[in-house]
Design a protein around this motif. Sequence first.
Motif, PDB file in Angstrom:
ATOM      1  N   THR A  68       0.823  -1.207   0.000  1.00 17.88           N
ATOM      2  CA  THR A  68       0.000   0.000   0.000  1.00 17.88           C
ATOM      3  C   THR A  68       0.863   1.266   0.000  1.00 17.88           C
ATOM      4  OG1 THR A  68      -0.198  -0.050   2.413  1.00 17.88           O
ATOM      5  CG2 THR A  68      -1.935  -1.155   1.139  1.00 17.88           C
ATOM      6  N   GLY A  69       2.164   1.085  -0.133  1.00 17.37           N
ATOM      7  CA  GLY A  69       3.090   2.217  -0.188  1.00 17.37           C
ATOM      8  C   GLY A  69       3.237   2.756  -1.601  1.00 17.37           C
ATOM      9  N   SER A  70       4.194   3.650  -1.777  1.00 15.26           N
ATOM     10  CA  SER A  70       4.381   4.319  -3.066  1.00 15.26           C
ATOM     11  C   SER A  70       5.618   3.844  -3.824  1.00 15.26           C
ATOM     12  CB  SER A  70       4.459   5.833  -2.855  1.00 15.26           C
ATOM     13  OG  SER A  70       5.534   6.146  -1.988  1.00 15.26           O
ATOM     14  N   THR A  71       6.386   2.903  -3.253  1.00 14.28           N
ATOM     15  CA  THR A  71       7.569   2.385  -3.926  1.00 14.28           C
ATOM     16  C   THR A  71       7.487   0.861  -4.019  1.00 14.28           C
ATOM     17  OG1 THR A  71       8.822   2.250  -1.860  1.00 14.28           O
ATOM     18  CG2 THR A  71       9.045   4.279  -3.136  1.00 14.28           C
ATOM     19  N   THR A  72       8.155   0.316  -5.021  1.00 14.10           N
ATOM     20  CA  THR A  72       8.163  -1.127  -5.233  1.00 14.10           C
ATOM     21  C   THR A  72       8.991  -1.821  -4.157  1.00 14.10           C
ATOM     22  OG1 THR A  72       7.881  -0.879  -7.614  1.00 14.10           O
ATOM     23  CG2 THR A  72       8.846  -2.950  -6.854  1.00 14.10           C
ATOM     24  N   VAL A  73       8.458  -2.922  -3.639  1.00 12.11           N
ATOM     25  CA  VAL A  73       9.206  -3.779  -2.721  1.00 12.11           C
ATOM     26  C   VAL A  73      10.008  -4.749  -3.585  1.00 12.11           C
ATOM     27  CG1 VAL A  73       9.038  -5.541  -0.927  1.00 12.11           C
ATOM     28  CG2 VAL A  73       7.461  -3.592  -0.908  1.00 12.11           C
ATOM     29  N   ASN A  74      11.325  -4.733  -3.442  1.00  9.11           N
ATOM     30  CA  ASN A  74      12.206  -5.632  -4.186  1.00  9.11           C
ATOM     31  C   ASN A  74      12.792  -6.638  -3.222  1.00  9.11           C
ATOM     32  OD1 ASN A  74      12.175  -4.548  -6.942  1.00  9.11           O
ATOM     33  ND2 ASN A  74      13.010  -2.717  -5.952  1.00  9.11           N
ATOM     34  N   GLY A  75      12.159  -7.790  -3.130  1.00  7.53           N
ATOM     35  CA  GLY A  75      12.547  -8.815  -2.168  1.00  7.53           C
ATOM     36  C   GLY A  75      11.778  -8.611  -0.884  1.00  7.53           C
TER      37      GLY A  75
END
Length: 119
Positions: free
Chosen positions: A39-46
Motif C-alpha cells: 500500500t506504499g508508493s515504492t516497489t518492494v524488491n525482495g
Amino acid sequence: MTGGGTATGGTGTGPACTATYTPSSWPGGFTANVTLTNTGSTTVNGWTAAFTLPAGQTVTSSWNATVSPASGAVTATNVSYNAQIPPGASQSFGFQGTYTGSFAQPTGFTLNGVSCSAA
C-alpha cells in the motif's frame, strides 16, 4: 472451516502493507493462504513476511515462499519469481500444517520488518 482476517499497517521506514490471512482448518490440520499487498508508493524488491504461529502449530509444506522454521516465530521469504511487489499490487504464499488443541490464527504480521497488524 475458519474465517480469515485482514491486518493493515505501515509505520516505520519500510513499505506500507496489508496482510490477509485466509485459513481452512479441520481436526488436526490446516492450510493458510497469505496475501501481502503493497500500500506504499515504492516497489518492494525482495520481501520477508514474519509472524508467530500459535503454540502447537507446525508448518509441513509451503508454496510461493520459503517458510522457516516450522513453528514459533516464522519467516516466509519470496522465491525467485515473486520477489517484487509494486505499489498497489500483491503477492501470495501459503502453507499446510498440523496443530494440537484448538486452531488459532497467527497475529502480528510484518513485511520487511514493518508492522502489517491491525490494532
